[in-house]
Design a protein around this motif. Structure first.
Motif, PDB file in Angstrom:
ATOM      1  N   LEU B 285       0.825  -1.208   0.000  1.00  0.00           N
ATOM      2  CA  LEU B 285       0.000   0.000   0.000  1.00  0.00           C
ATOM      3  C   LEU B 285       0.864   1.266   0.000  1.00  0.00           C
ATOM      4  CD1 LEU B 285      -2.838  -1.015   2.511  1.00  0.00           C
ATOM      5  CD2 LEU B 285      -3.027  -0.799   0.024  1.00  0.00           C
ATOM      6  N   THR B 286       2.003   1.196   0.658  1.00  0.00           N
ATOM      7  CA  THR B 286       2.850   2.389   0.717  1.00  0.00           C
ATOM      8  C   THR B 286       3.859   2.455  -0.421  1.00  0.00           C
ATOM      9  OG1 THR B 286       4.302   1.211   2.256  1.00  0.00           O
ATOM     10  CG2 THR B 286       2.667   2.680   3.220  1.00  0.00           C
ATOM     11  N   ARG B 287       4.214   1.323  -1.003  1.00  0.00           N
ATOM     12  CA  ARG B 287       5.260   1.353  -2.029  1.00  0.00           C
ATOM     13  C   ARG B 287       4.932   0.535  -3.276  1.00  0.00           C
ATOM     14  NH1 ARG B 287      10.988   0.577   0.789  1.00  0.00           N
ATOM     15  NH2 ARG B 287      11.592   1.302  -1.285  1.00  0.00           N
ATOM     16  N   GLY B 288       3.736  -0.064  -3.331  1.00  0.00           N
ATOM     17  CA  GLY B 288       3.394  -0.891  -4.487  1.00  0.00           C
ATOM     18  C   GLY B 288       2.792  -0.074  -5.626  1.00  0.00           C
ATOM     19  N   GLU B 289       2.476  -0.774  -6.724  1.00  0.00           N
ATOM     20  CA  GLU B 289       1.795  -0.154  -7.877  1.00  0.00           C
ATOM     21  C   GLU B 289       0.338  -0.573  -7.876  1.00  0.00           C
ATOM     22  OE1 GLU B 289       3.555  -1.332 -11.565  1.00  0.00           O
ATOM     23  OE2 GLU B 289       5.590  -0.916 -10.861  1.00  0.00           O
ATOM     24  N   TYR B 290      -0.536   0.308  -8.407  1.00  0.00           N
ATOM     25  CA  TYR B 290      -1.959  -0.020  -8.523  1.00  0.00           C
ATOM     26  C   TYR B 290      -2.211  -0.517  -9.938  1.00  0.00           C
ATOM     27  CZ  TYR B 290      -7.048   0.502  -8.081  1.00  0.00           C
ATOM     28  OH  TYR B 290      -8.398   0.269  -8.034  1.00  0.00           O
ATOM     29  N   ARG B 291      -2.391  -1.834 -10.079  1.00  0.00           N
ATOM     30  CA  ARG B 291      -2.542  -2.422 -11.416  1.00  0.00           C
ATOM     31  C   ARG B 291      -3.097  -3.839 -11.291  1.00  0.00           C
ATOM     32  NH1 ARG B 291       1.651  -6.236 -11.994  1.00  0.00           N
ATOM     33  NH2 ARG B 291       3.573  -5.771 -10.847  1.00  0.00           N
ATOM     34  N   TYR B 307      -3.200  -2.782  -5.324  1.00  0.00           N
ATOM     35  CA  TYR B 307      -1.823  -2.396  -5.030  1.00  0.00           C
ATOM     36  C   TYR B 307      -1.013  -3.675  -4.892  1.00  0.00           C
ATOM     37  CZ  TYR B 307      -2.634   2.559  -4.415  1.00  0.00           C
ATOM     38  OH  TYR B 307      -2.926   3.875  -4.645  1.00  0.00           O
ATOM     39  N   THR B 308       0.091  -3.729  -5.605  1.00  0.00           N
ATOM     40  CA  THR B 308       0.883  -4.964  -5.603  1.00  0.00           C
ATOM     41  C   THR B 308       2.381  -4.664  -5.698  1.00  0.00           C
ATOM     42  OG1 THR B 308       1.287  -7.062  -6.771  1.00  0.00           O
ATOM     43  CG2 THR B 308       0.608  -5.167  -8.111  1.00  0.00           C
ATOM     44  N   LEU B 309       3.136  -5.556  -5.130  1.00  0.00           N
ATOM     45  CA  LEU B 309       4.589  -5.514  -5.263  1.00  0.00           C
ATOM     46  C   LEU B 309       5.049  -6.478  -6.353  1.00  0.00           C
ATOM     47  CD1 LEU B 309       5.177  -5.616  -1.428  1.00  0.00           C
ATOM     48  CD2 LEU B 309       5.720  -3.649  -2.887  1.00  0.00           C
ATOM     49  N   GLY B 310       4.077  -7.040  -7.069  1.00  0.00           N
ATOM     50  CA  GLY B 310       4.374  -8.048  -8.081  1.00  0.00           C
ATOM     51  C   GLY B 310       4.161  -9.437  -7.508  1.00  0.00           C
ATOM     52  N   HIS B 311       3.448 -10.285  -8.281  1.00  0.00           N
ATOM     53  CA  HIS B 311       3.075 -11.586  -7.704  1.00  0.00           C
ATOM     54  C   HIS B 311       4.285 -12.492  -7.502  1.00  0.00           C
ATOM     55  CE1 HIS B 311       2.950 -12.473 -12.043  1.00  0.00           C
ATOM     56  NE2 HIS B 311       3.246 -13.706 -11.700  1.00  0.00           N
ATOM     57  N   GLY B 322       1.661 -13.709   8.424  1.00  0.00           N
ATOM     58  CA  GLY B 322       0.372 -13.348   7.843  1.00  0.00           C
ATOM     59  C   GLY B 322       0.402 -12.042   7.066  1.00  0.00           C
ATOM     60  N   LEU B 323       1.447 -11.247   7.235  1.00  0.00           N
ATOM     61  CA  LEU B 323       1.547  -9.987   6.488  1.00  0.00           C
ATOM     62  C   LEU B 323       2.490 -10.096   5.297  1.00  0.00           C
ATOM     63  CD1 LEU B 323       1.658  -7.309   9.363  1.00  0.00           C
ATOM     64  CD2 LEU B 323      -0.282  -8.567   8.421  1.00  0.00           C
ATOM     65  N   ARG B 324       3.062 -11.267   5.106  1.00  0.00           N
ATOM     66  CA  ARG B 324       4.014 -11.461   4.000  1.00  0.00           C
ATOM     67  C   ARG B 324       3.271 -11.731   2.700  1.00  0.00           C
ATOM     68  NH1 ARG B 324       7.129 -15.773   4.072  1.00  0.00           N
ATOM     69  NH2 ARG B 324       8.838 -14.828   2.918  1.00  0.00           N
ATOM     70  N   TYR B 325       2.547 -10.739   2.207  1.00  0.00           N
ATOM     71  CA  TYR B 325       1.736 -10.930   1.010  1.00  0.00           C
ATOM     72  C   TYR B 325       1.945  -9.733   0.090  1.00  0.00           C
ATOM     73  CZ  TYR B 325      -2.205 -11.948  -1.969  1.00  0.00           C
ATOM     74  OH  TYR B 325      -2.972 -12.210  -3.065  1.00  0.00           O
ATOM     75  N   HIS B 326       1.995 -10.017  -1.198  1.00  0.00           N
ATOM     76  CA  HIS B 326       2.427  -8.982  -2.149  1.00  0.00           C
ATOM     77  C   HIS B 326       1.343  -7.982  -2.529  1.00  0.00           C
ATOM     78  CE1 HIS B 326       0.527 -12.064  -4.707  1.00  0.00           C
ATOM     79  NE2 HIS B 326       0.274 -11.078  -5.544  1.00  0.00           N
ATOM     80  N   GLY B 327       0.067  -8.292  -2.274  1.00  0.00           N
ATOM     81  CA  GLY B 327      -1.013  -7.411  -2.735  1.00  0.00           C
ATOM     82  C   GLY B 327      -2.027  -7.099  -1.658  1.00  0.00           C
ATOM     83  N   ALA B 328      -3.021  -6.305  -2.009  1.00  0.00           N
ATOM     84  CA  ALA B 328      -4.107  -5.970  -1.082  1.00  0.00           C
ATOM     85  C   ALA B 328      -5.432  -6.106  -1.822  1.00  0.00           C
ATOM     86  CB  ALA B 328      -3.947  -4.558  -0.549  1.00  0.00           C
TER      87      ALA B 328
END
Lengths: 418, 418
Positions: B285-291, B307-311, B322-328
């Protein structure tokens, strides 16, 4: 929210024999007044039926999740194939995972009111030590805990919790006290008797310290009546049986005495029977003698009249460490003696199997101690007529006792086949 | 007792981009309809504001301790030296120790309604696996769990719980599926991506099986709104901030959406801000891309806009698994995009220190995941004006995470000096 504790001394159908000193040696009763918070001495001997809960204690009760829930175990009923209604009071919601916190909070409060800056106690498996460590932290007191060395080495999680709450924890026998040094060897497993002696000696050897006991004394049972008083307000129907396990009696007394007292006064619960469930490893109520005995293994505390297996009785090492105690509180012993309380003893494996059936049908894994009540309830549910009502106290959860279940049960009993 | 879930899709201030298929390969959306309980497909796409909670699900909610308590953290306030009022909803009372059970129960119910006899899923640290194992047991379903091998070896207690509830648990990569066999080596630590693929393949390879996902999908957030709906009825004052941690978004959405929806409809909570707290190890959410991106590491599920850091992002190994997830979740991502939700990320050590201060002042040790919300609340409490109100969701307790605290913190930080 309950605002007073219930004292069964006011309603007992017989005379509660007072604590007394042994024929020789220094006065143990005088010792009590030097180590316990003064308000607790008063509570130990009062005949007042109701004792107000100090507002500061009630405030903590609220913050740690009181009132705790009273739940209907419909899944367990179905799993047992019974038409008996099963309810349980669930003390596992408290942060230390058991009812022990109810009295630890009260005792820490009274210690602080006495001007104490530190409290000390002993612990076996660590439930009581965790409760005292947290209660001390909440009231800004230092806590020192003497933990039997075998538990110190095997119950790592509770040890971490105690220290994380801020307590100083010594494996007992320790090198900190005379008693400890007398027994000390690195491989000594320790015993509750030695640990109690160490804690008392530690309190006497310093300033502004108080000793906090976890069960057996009447004021401990008094504080635990918050459980039963809440339950009385939550129960939708009057039970035929109220059931709880017995170590020293604080869980049993705390849960049943408010109901039992109402019955003795003719104010309800007329049909309710009260069943105490003990471990076959420490069957004082079913197989002990009713006589004066020391509540501690080394005889530094006053003699009390109770069902006992002898203060030098060493129970076999079962996982329900909280039930490995040779005696039962004086009021509970008297009520059993007079027929107002029934008792039954169970072995470890049957108890843990019943607890697993409960976990699979309700979710909560009972502590090995509470599992004894679960087993007794399962047996009652199979023999009582349809529509009967049974309520028990689930005094704690088994989240920190998973290893015990693994060790006690074979693979096929621990793991249900799909 | 809440009798309906809240669906924020009805009140979103923008259009929720639908899931879509990638340009090549078989249809992932069609796959969803083959693996998920059919009612959940409906719930994923419905625009109805309220979804009735089936009576059977409500019955289980009651039995596992719902409604959960909402508590005032007065001790934590004092420890922080703040005049801000801090409240928290405590999901740790549930038998599996976290909020995960709320949706597991609903999903198991719908799977059974579809005629399924078995459910399957993946799990990392084991919270979700425990929740699914229990939910399956309560509805008489078989459960199969693929647990990442590193957790299988290190999170022994949750493994024992899953099996004690009756589940079959395979370390992943396993030798049970094609995917598993492709990656299998005895020392492979596994990944959630591989475990998801194994669970889906397992469901597709048998009859009357359903796959149950633990977060990210909108119906998971929907089920979790039981938390926020209860909290709205329990809060004595309107909060300035509502705070929760974010893995995939089910804890955050479940807690905040009922309040946020009321705000969007102009029906209260006008002053409330909503703060999502993520791990610096997975700061989508703070550093990912919205795509558009895949919600799973291997791309077998439909693309969702978030918002994702890439899958293929692999978070560093922090204890808050439980927070180690790339998207929201899509709705949360949209709300963040439109400015209705704020976000902040914290590192592991500062978070666990805040959690220990909380434990020492309130008793409950937060799960490492929930500890992120505690840290954010501590920072808010230090900067907001006196009399401000902050509420957060304590999504789970840390009773089974003691080892993590020990490993993450140095002795002097873990153990308060007396």
């Amino acid at each position: 929210m309950v605002d007073r504790w219930y004292n069964i001394a006011a309603d007992l159908p017989g005379v509660l024999a007072p604590p007394k000193d042994p024929d020789e040696g220094e006065s143990r009763i005088a010792l009590l007044t030097r180590i316990l918070p003064s308000a607790l001495i008063d509570q130990e001997f009062t005949a007042e039926r109701w004792v107000p809960i100090p507002e500061e204690v009630r405030g903590v009760y609220r913050r740690v999740g009181r009132p705790t829930p009273l739940l209907r175990a419909e899944g367990f009923e179905r799993a047992l194939g019974t038409k008996v209604h099963i309810y349980y009071k669930y003390e596992g919601v408290l942060p230390v995972g058991s009812h022990k916190l109810n009295t630890a909070v009260a005792q820490a409060y009274y210690a602080k009111a006495d001007g104490a800056v530190e409290v000390a106690t002993e612990t076996g498996a660590g439930q009581w030590g965790m409760a005292v460590s947290l209660a001390a932290a909440l009231f800004g007191l230092k806590a020192t805990v003497f933990m039997t060395r075998s538990s110190y080495n095997s119950k790592r999680q509770r040890l971490v919790f105690m220290r994380a709450y801020g307590a100083t924890v010594y494996p007992s026998p320790s090198e900190v006290t005379e008693t400890g040094r007398r027994h000390f060897r690195p491989d000594h497993p320790g015993s509750l008797g030695i640990a109690i002696s160490e804690a008392v000696e530690y309190v006497l050897s310093g300033e502004r310290r108080r000793y906090l006991p976890g069960s057996v004394l009447e004021f401990v049972l008094l504080h635990q009546t918050v459980i039963g008083l809440e339950a009385m307000g939550q129960l939708p129907e009057e039970p035929d049986y109220a059931v709880a396990c017995v170590g020293g009696g604080s869980n049993f007394g705390g849960f049943t005495y408010p109901m039992l007292g109402a019955k003795l006064r003719g104010e309800g619960f007329g049909k309710t029977k009260f069943l105490a469930v003990e471990s076959a490893a420490a069957p004082k109520l079913t197989r002990g003698e009713y006589r004066y005995d020391f509540p501690d293994a080394t005889g530094i505390l006053p003699l009390i009249k109770m069902y006992t297996l002898g203060h030098d009785y060493v129970p076999p090492p079962v996982h329900a460490a909280g039930l490995r105690y040779h005696g039962a509180a004086p009021s509970l012993s008297l009520l059993k003696r007079l027929g107002h309380v029934e008792a039954v003893a169970y072995g470890q494996e049957e108890v843990m199997e019943a607890a697993l059936l409960f976990a699979r049908s309700e979710g909560f894994l009972p502590a090995p101690e509470s599992a004894h009540a679960v087993k007794a309830v399962a047996d009652l549910a199979r023999k009582l007529p349809p529509g009967s009502v049974v309520v028990f106290n689930m005094s704690g959860h088994g989240l920190l006792d998973v290893d015990s279940y693994e060790k006690a049960l074979s693979w096929d009993k621990l793991y249900k086949q799909g």
